[in-house]
Design a protein around this motif. Structure first.
Motif, PDB file in Angstrom:
ATOM      1  N   LEU A   1       8.715  -4.495  75.647  1.00  0.00           N
ATOM      2  CA  LEU A   1       9.681  -4.320  74.572  1.00  0.00           C
ATOM      3  C   LEU A   1       9.014  -4.497  73.210  1.00  0.00           C
ATOM      4  N   GLY A   2       9.462  -3.689  72.266  1.00  0.00           N
ATOM      5  CA  GLY A   2       8.976  -3.814  70.901  1.00  0.00           C
ATOM      6  C   GLY A   2       9.787  -2.957  69.962  1.00  0.00           C
ATOM      7  N   THR A   3      10.080  -3.479  68.765  1.00  0.00           N
ATOM      8  CA  THR A   3      10.839  -2.737  67.761  1.00  0.00           C
ATOM      9  C   THR A   3      10.012  -2.412  66.525  1.00  0.00           C
ATOM     10  N   GLY A   4       8.801  -2.943  66.456  1.00  0.00           N
ATOM     11  CA  GLY A   4       7.997  -2.779  65.253  1.00  0.00           C
ATOM     12  C   GLY A   4       8.158  -3.924  64.281  1.00  0.00           C
ATOM     13  N   ASP A   5       9.179  -4.751  64.508  1.00  0.00           N
ATOM     14  CA  ASP A   5       9.420  -5.928  63.678  1.00  0.00           C
ATOM     15  C   ASP A   5       9.258  -7.162  64.562  1.00  0.00           C
TER      16      ASP A   5
ATOM     17  N   GLU B   1      12.611  -9.262  65.209  1.00  0.00           N
ATOM     18  CA  GLU B   1      13.544  -8.568  66.098  1.00  0.00           C
ATOM     19  C   GLU B   1      13.006  -8.526  67.524  1.00  0.00           C
ATOM     20  N   THR B   2      11.719  -8.280  67.658  1.00  0.00           N
ATOM     21  CA  THR B   2      11.114  -8.232  68.989  1.00  0.00           C
ATOM     22  C   THR B   2      11.254  -9.572  69.699  1.00  0.00           C
TER      23      THR B   2
ATOM     24  N   ILE C   1      14.915  -9.886  70.915  1.00  0.00           N
ATOM     25  CA  ILE C   1      15.182  -8.987  72.045  1.00  0.00           C
ATOM     26  C   ILE C   1      14.478  -9.480  73.299  1.00  0.00           C
ATOM     27  N   THR C   2      13.267  -9.989  73.142  1.00  0.00           N
ATOM     28  CA  THR C   2      12.549 -10.521  74.301  1.00  0.00           C
ATOM     29  C   THR C   2      13.303 -11.681  74.930  1.00  0.00           C
TER      30      THR C   2
ATOM     31  N   ARG D   1       6.939   0.151  68.371  1.00  0.00           N
ATOM     32  CA  ARG D   1       8.227   0.416  69.012  1.00  0.00           C
ATOM     33  C   ARG D   1       7.963   0.841  70.451  1.00  0.00           C
ATOM     34  N   ARG D   2       8.523   0.095  71.383  1.00  0.00           N
ATOM     35  CA  ARG D   2       8.231   0.381  72.790  1.00  0.00           C
ATOM     36  C   ARG D   2       9.376  -0.115  73.665  1.00  0.00           C
ATOM     37  N   LEU D   3       9.755   0.711  74.626  1.00  0.00           N
ATOM     38  CA  LEU D   3      10.793   0.352  75.582  1.00  0.00           C
ATOM     39  C   LEU D   3      10.426   0.948  76.934  1.00  0.00           C
TER      40      LEU D   3
END
Length: 220
Positions: free
Chosen positions: A129-133, A136-137, A140-141, A176-178
């Protein structure tokens, strides 16, 4: 003597079927924007096998787009996304489930009794998981870990674990990764599945709204 031999073979086959174990393996992978899922069924040490691959699908703002099963045409064009599973589809599924709960008395009890005879041989669930921030990451994690552990804990109250589930969430703070991969294998005896089906049939409501043999109780 011939009919006795045939009857004996039929009874033996029925007994073997009842005590036979079925293994079902579910594979799910999300990479990029596409999702892939398949189910593999095995019996008798792999002598009988069945595999089904679900149509490829992806999540969109309007719902779930499903790609057709056919191969790409000779022109080289990729298969089109031809169906969208949106709010109306989910509402229809929810309504069907309500009808099923009304038609079957003690539906959840039947499911719970069956799950007590299910053993999970493998559960591997990895996510990236990753949002670029970074902030936020991190949030979410933490949510992903909470969802996974809650689901595993809930399932553990109904089924048996052969090995401890392997859960992992890898945060990517700079991109950004999902992505996620799920590998799950369960086993149960055909006899327990047949018993669950019989319970469903015998608890179906008749035309008068009452269950057929609803007072009949089985213990397994």
């Amino acid at each position: 003597m011939g009919w006795l031999l045939a009857a004996g073979i039929a009874v033996l086959f029925f007994v073997v079927m009842i005590v036979s174990t079925v293994r079902i393996r579910l594979l799910y992978r999300r990479q990029g924007e596409d999702d892939e899922m398949s189910v593999h069924v095995r019996m008798w040490a792999g002598l009988l096998r069945f595999q089904y691959r679900f149509p490829q699908f992806r999540l969109t703002s309007e719902g779930v787009d499903v790609k057709e099963k056919t191969k790409a045409p000779l022109s080289g064009k990729k298969p089109a996304w031809f169906e969208t599973i949106g709010l109306k589809t989910l509402q229809r599924v929810r309504q069907d489930w309500r009808i099923l709960k009304y038609r079957v008395i003690g539906l959840y009890d039947v499911f719970y009794r069956f799950l007590r005879h299910v053993t999970c041989e493998r559960l591997i669930w990895k996510s990236h998981l990753g949002t670029g921030d970074a902030a936020e990451t991190g949030v979410i994690t933490g949510l992903a870990w909470g969802v996974k552990t809650s689901l595993v804990g809930m399932l553990g109250s109904y089924i048996d674990w052969l090995v401890r589930p392997r859960l992992d969430v890898v945060p990517h703070f700079q991109e950004r990764r999902l992505e996620t991969e799920l590998d799950c294998m369960i086993r149960f005896r055909i006899g327990h599945a047949i018993l669950a089906i019989l319970r469903l049939l015998m608890r179906m409501r008749g035309k008068g709204g009452e269950g057929t043999w609803q007072n009949t109780q089985f213990k397994a």
